[in-house]
Design an enzyme around this catalytic site. Structure first.
Site, PDB file in Angstrom:
ATOM      1  N   HIS A  46       0.838  -1.206   0.000  1.00  0.00           N
ATOM      2  CA  HIS A  46       0.000   0.000   0.000  1.00  0.00           C
ATOM      3  C   HIS A  46       0.875   1.260   0.000  1.00  0.00           C
ATOM      4  O   HIS A  46       2.084   1.186   0.212  1.00  0.00           O
ATOM      5  CB  HIS A  46      -0.941   0.010   1.203  1.00  0.00           C
ATOM      6  N   THR A  49       2.043   4.328  -4.540  1.00  0.00           N
ATOM      7  CA  THR A  49       3.055   4.314  -5.603  1.00  0.00           C
ATOM      8  C   THR A  49       4.165   3.305  -5.306  1.00  0.00           C
ATOM      9  O   THR A  49       4.534   3.094  -4.140  1.00  0.00           O
ATOM     10  CB  THR A  49       3.711   5.711  -5.744  1.00  0.00           C
ATOM     11  N   ARG A  50       4.702   2.708  -6.365  1.00  0.00           N
ATOM     12  CA  ARG A  50       5.892   1.872  -6.290  1.00  0.00           C
ATOM     13  C   ARG A  50       6.756   2.194  -7.499  1.00  0.00           C
ATOM     14  O   ARG A  50       6.248   2.439  -8.592  1.00  0.00           O
ATOM     15  CB  ARG A  50       5.525   0.374  -6.345  1.00  0.00           C
ATOM     16  N   LYS A 263       6.206  12.186  -1.954  1.00  0.00           N
ATOM     17  CA  LYS A 263       6.431  10.971  -1.160  1.00  0.00           C
ATOM     18  C   LYS A 263       7.919  10.653  -1.094  1.00  0.00           C
ATOM     19  O   LYS A 263       8.596  10.609  -2.127  1.00  0.00           O
ATOM     20  CB  LYS A 263       5.677   9.797  -1.779  1.00  0.00           C
ATOM     21  N   HIS A 267      15.047   3.429   2.534  1.00  0.00           N
ATOM     22  CA  HIS A 267      15.062   2.024   2.120  1.00  0.00           C
ATOM     23  C   HIS A 267      15.899   1.299   3.181  1.00  0.00           C
ATOM     24  O   HIS A 267      17.104   1.510   3.255  1.00  0.00           O
ATOM     25  CB  HIS A 267      15.686   1.938   0.724  1.00  0.00           C
ATOM     26  N   CYS A 311       4.512   0.395   6.601  1.00  0.00           N
ATOM     27  CA  CYS A 311       4.452  -0.740   5.673  1.00  0.00           C
ATOM     28  C   CYS A 311       5.518  -1.752   6.121  1.00  0.00           C
ATOM     29  O   CYS A 311       6.291  -1.453   7.045  1.00  0.00           O
ATOM     30  CB  CYS A 311       4.769  -0.188   4.289  1.00  0.00           C
ATOM     31  N   LYS A 344       7.453  -4.282  -8.402  1.00  0.00           N
ATOM     32  CA  LYS A 344       7.562  -4.123  -9.868  1.00  0.00           C
ATOM     33  C   LYS A 344       7.569  -5.456 -10.585  1.00  0.00           C
ATOM     34  O   LYS A 344       7.171  -5.558 -11.729  1.00  0.00           O
ATOM     35  CB  LYS A 344       8.814  -3.308 -10.213  1.00  0.00           C
TER      36      LYS A 344
HETATM   37  C1  LIG Z   1       7.265   1.126   2.048  1.00  0.00           C
HETATM   38  C2  LIG Z   1       7.526   0.168   0.932  1.00  0.00           C
HETATM   39  C3  LIG Z   1       7.986   0.654  -0.270  1.00  0.00           C
HETATM   40  C4  LIG Z   1       8.269  -0.216  -1.323  1.00  0.00           C
HETATM   41  N1  LIG Z   1       8.676   0.296  -2.511  1.00  0.00           N
HETATM   42  C5  LIG Z   1       8.839  -0.526  -3.573  1.00  0.00           C
HETATM   43  C6  LIG Z   1       9.101   0.025  -4.850  1.00  0.00           C
HETATM   44  O1  LIG Z   1       9.171   1.240  -5.019  1.00  0.00           O
HETATM   45  N2  LIG Z   1       9.226  -0.840  -5.893  1.00  0.00           N
HETATM   46  C7  LIG Z   1       9.118  -2.184  -5.735  1.00  0.00           C
HETATM   47  O2  LIG Z   1       9.254  -2.907  -6.723  1.00  0.00           O
HETATM   48  N3  LIG Z   1       8.856  -2.736  -4.533  1.00  0.00           N
HETATM   49  C8  LIG Z   1       8.704  -1.936  -3.450  1.00  0.00           C
HETATM   50  N4  LIG Z   1       8.388  -2.441  -2.227  1.00  0.00           N
HETATM   51  C9  LIG Z   1       8.317  -3.888  -2.056  1.00  0.00           C
HETATM   52  C10 LIG Z   1       7.025  -4.459  -2.543  1.00  0.00           C
HETATM   53  O3  LIG Z   1       5.968  -3.574  -2.278  1.00  0.00           O
HETATM   54  C11 LIG Z   1       6.831  -5.830  -1.915  1.00  0.00           C
HETATM   55  O4  LIG Z   1       7.939  -6.656  -2.262  1.00  0.00           O
HETATM   56  C12 LIG Z   1       5.566  -6.496  -2.414  1.00  0.00           C
HETATM   57  O5  LIG Z   1       4.483  -5.606  -2.355  1.00  0.00           O
HETATM   58  C13 LIG Z   1       5.302  -7.728  -1.571  1.00  0.00           C
HETATM   59  O6  LIG Z   1       4.161  -8.387  -2.075  1.00  0.00           O
HETATM   60  P1  LIG Z   1       3.595  -9.682  -1.344  1.00  0.00           P
HETATM   61  O7  LIG Z   1       2.560 -10.230  -2.226  1.00  0.00           O
HETATM   62  O8  LIG Z   1       4.739 -10.560  -0.946  1.00  0.00           O
HETATM   63  O9  LIG Z   1       2.990  -9.133   0.015  1.00  0.00           O
HETATM   64  P2  LIG Z   1       1.525  -8.450   0.286  1.00  0.00           P
HETATM   65  O10 LIG Z   1       1.135  -7.628  -0.900  1.00  0.00           O
HETATM   66  O11 LIG Z   1       1.611  -7.855   1.612  1.00  0.00           O
HETATM   67  O12 LIG Z   1       0.584  -9.695   0.269  1.00  0.00           O
HETATM   68  C14 LIG Z   1       0.583 -10.690   1.252  1.00  0.00           C
HETATM   69  C15 LIG Z   1      -0.872 -11.065   1.477  1.00  0.00           C
HETATM   70  O13 LIG Z   1      -0.929 -12.258   2.236  1.00  0.00           O
HETATM   71  C16 LIG Z   1      -2.059 -12.149   3.077  1.00  0.00           C
HETATM   72  N5  LIG Z   1      -1.909 -13.124   4.150  1.00  0.00           N
HETATM   73  C17 LIG Z   1      -0.960 -13.149   5.108  1.00  0.00           C
HETATM   74  N6  LIG Z   1      -1.106 -14.222   5.912  1.00  0.00           N
HETATM   75  C18 LIG Z   1      -2.166 -14.911   5.437  1.00  0.00           C
HETATM   76  C19 LIG Z   1      -2.830 -16.106   5.834  1.00  0.00           C
HETATM   77  N7  LIG Z   1      -2.394 -16.851   6.871  1.00  0.00           N
HETATM   78  N8  LIG Z   1      -3.919 -16.524   5.136  1.00  0.00           N
HETATM   79  C20 LIG Z   1      -4.369 -15.793   4.071  1.00  0.00           C
HETATM   80  N9  LIG Z   1      -3.772 -14.642   3.660  1.00  0.00           N
HETATM   81  C21 LIG Z   1      -2.684 -14.215   4.322  1.00  0.00           C
HETATM   82  C22 LIG Z   1      -2.033 -10.696   3.521  1.00  0.00           C
HETATM   83  O14 LIG Z   1      -3.280 -10.260   4.008  1.00  0.00           O
HETATM   84  C23 LIG Z   1      -1.629 -10.011   2.231  1.00  0.00           C
HETATM   85  O15 LIG Z   1      -2.765  -9.572   1.490  1.00  0.00           O
HETATM   86  C24 LIG Z   1       8.103  -1.607  -1.149  1.00  0.00           C
HETATM   87  C25 LIG Z   1       7.621  -2.108   0.064  1.00  0.00           C
HETATM   88  C26 LIG Z   1       7.316  -1.223   1.093  1.00  0.00           C
HETATM   89  C27 LIG Z   1       6.806  -1.769   2.388  1.00  0.00           C
END
Ligand SMILES: Cc1cc2nc3c(=O)[nH]c(=O)nc-3n(C[C@H](O)[C@H](O)[C@H](O)COP(=O)(O)OP(=O)(O)OC[C@H]3O[C@@H](n4cnc5c(N)ncnc54)[C@H](O)[C@@H]3O)c2cc1C
Length: 374
Positions: A46, A49-50, A263, A267, A311, A344
């Site tokens: 959330h 932007t990314r 924003k 990192h 986050c 990304k």
């Molecule tokens: C502040 C910040 C800035 C960032 N900036 C960048 C950027 O500029 N560019 C970039 O490429 N990346 C960036 N990243 C990294 C990127 O956002 C993450 O790597 C990516 O969003 C992770 O995705 P995910 O699917 O692993 O996690 P999430 O999107 O968090 O998804 C995990 C999901 O699993 C669900 N879940 C958890 N446990 C369970 C369970 N037991 N049962 C069912 N559901 C469950 C959660 O509710 C959630 O919806 C940033 C991250 C942050 C925090």
């Protein structure tokens, strides 16, 4: 043994929503589960932007992946009828031997990417919002820009549903076990059987892998939005995305003002946390620490704080991703820990996961991401 679902996906954030779409599009019977209702503001995806960028300073091996990711984001935009990406160009700023400048230059050379190197004075004159010090350089790449993460996730989920995926939200998976070559997944509401399982639970993935002892660390990160003193300097036409190594091993990044303020965020350097008890309040001292960096390098963004959001990163010890099958249960694929730079890639990793689960192979070199912590 026949299962009701071919694949259960636990976690429908960035990675899981993409996997659900690519698997459902191939005709697989997909069940997606999430503990919340994505897109939401409790995980890692959330904050509006990314950054997406191509001259990848972390390692040249990411470049073919991000190039495919660009294509898939464009396809998803068309399919879902939503705008997901805004091109701004990007600057990697630091001393010549910094990881961001040296690494981006290496990737640009190895993959013959269009790029330019600007002196600090050139950066200040072309992009007056950004004020690097004299000894810094910047690698400019024209394809970099901004993804809108909540809309990207919505688009993947919409398209997954359209292709027949069954998605259940507010239904946490509590545990799973191997079952006759497949898996049995127990949630707060039911038990499901499937041939394969994808674990994309982000910062909670640990809790579903208790036996494995992966050295993952969840890190608290704060995103800040400041009111610019000279808004025109931060318009997307005049201000690209920018990543700085302002001191050796210390990074921050920023975006143009898309309407909600400028924003910026560090990192890393965040506190190690438990995702269930993380402090989501942002303290005045945290704002002041960020403001000190803004004042030095983006002085025209030093207006009142508009908002801030907490986050989480899910880090591996070497900062690369972790994507591999469970060593004891090859029908289980783990693909979430992305050390704070995974968003990304989520479009292409959705496709990679679908390839691994349906064809047992991918065209990409994933050697950096395999199990390596023994
Ligand atoms: C502040 C910040 C800035 C960032 N900036 C960048 C950027 O500029 N560019 C970039 O490429 N990346 C960036 N990243 C990294 C990127 O956002 C993450 O790597 C990516 O969003 C992770 O995705 P995910 O699917 O692993 O996690 P999430 O999107 O968090 O998804 C995990 C999901 O699993 C669900 N879940 C958890 N446990 C369970 C369970 N037991 N049962 C069912 N559901 C469950 C959660 O509710 C959630 O919806 C940033 C991250 C942050 C925090």
């Amino acid at each position: 043994m026949s299962f009701r679902f071919d694949v259960v996906i636990v976690g429908l954030g960035a990675m899981g929503s993409a996997a659900a779409f690519h698997l459902a599009r191939r005709g697989k019977r997909v069940l997606g589960l999430d503990r919340f209702s994505p897109p939401h503001a409790f995980g890692s995806s959330h904050g509006q932007t990314r950054i997406i960028r191509e001259a990848y300073f972390e390692h040249p091996l990411y470049v073919p992946l991000v190039q495919r990711a660009y294509e898939l984001w464009a396809d998803l935009e068309k399919g879902a009828g939503r705008s997901l990406f805004r091109k701004t160009g990007g600057l990697m700023i630091g001393k010549p031997d910094s990881a961001v400048v040296a690494g981006a230059t290496r990737s640009a050379h190895e993959h013959s990417l269009t790029h330019e190197v600007f002196s600090a004075a050139e950066v200040r004159s072309r992009f007056p919002a950004l004020q690097p010090t004299e000894e810094m350089l910047a690698v400019w790449e024209p394809r970099a820009g901004i993804l809108f993460p909540e809309i990207c996730i919505e688009a993947h989920l919409k398209m997954a549903r359209k292709h027949g995926a069954e998605l259940r939200t507010d239904e946490p998976a509590l545990n799973w076990e191997g079952d006759g070559g497949g898996v049995r997944v127990v949630t707060s509401k039911a038990a499901y059987h499937a041939g394969q399982l994808v674990l994309t639970a982000g910062s909670w993935v640990h809790s579903l892998l208790r036996g494995l002892k992966l050295p993952l660390a969840v890190e608290r990160q704060v995103q800040f939005w400041f009111e610019p003193k000279h808004p025109v300097q931060f318009q997307p036409e005049r201000c690209p995305i920018h990543i700085w190594e302002h001191e050796p091993g210390r990074f921050f990044y920023g975006f143009p003002d898309l309407g909600g303020g400028v924003k910026v965020a560090r990192h890393h350097e965040g506190e190690r946390v438990n995702p269930d008890s993380i402090n989501r309040e942002v303290g005045a001292e945290e704002v002041e620490a960020m403001r000190a960096v803004v004042r030095q390098f983006l002085p025209d963004a030093d207006g009142p704080l508009r908002s801030a959001a907490v986050c989480m990163y899910t880090n591996t010890p070497d900062g690369h991703f972790f994507i591999d099958r469970h060593p004891a249960h090859p029908q289980v694929l783990i693909a979430s820990p992305c050390s704070g730079h995974g968003f990304k890639f989520s479009s292409v990793l959705g496709e990679v996961m679908a390839n691994l689960l349906t064809e047992r192979q991918t065209q990409f070199d994933l050697s950096l991401f395999r199990s390596r912590f023994h």
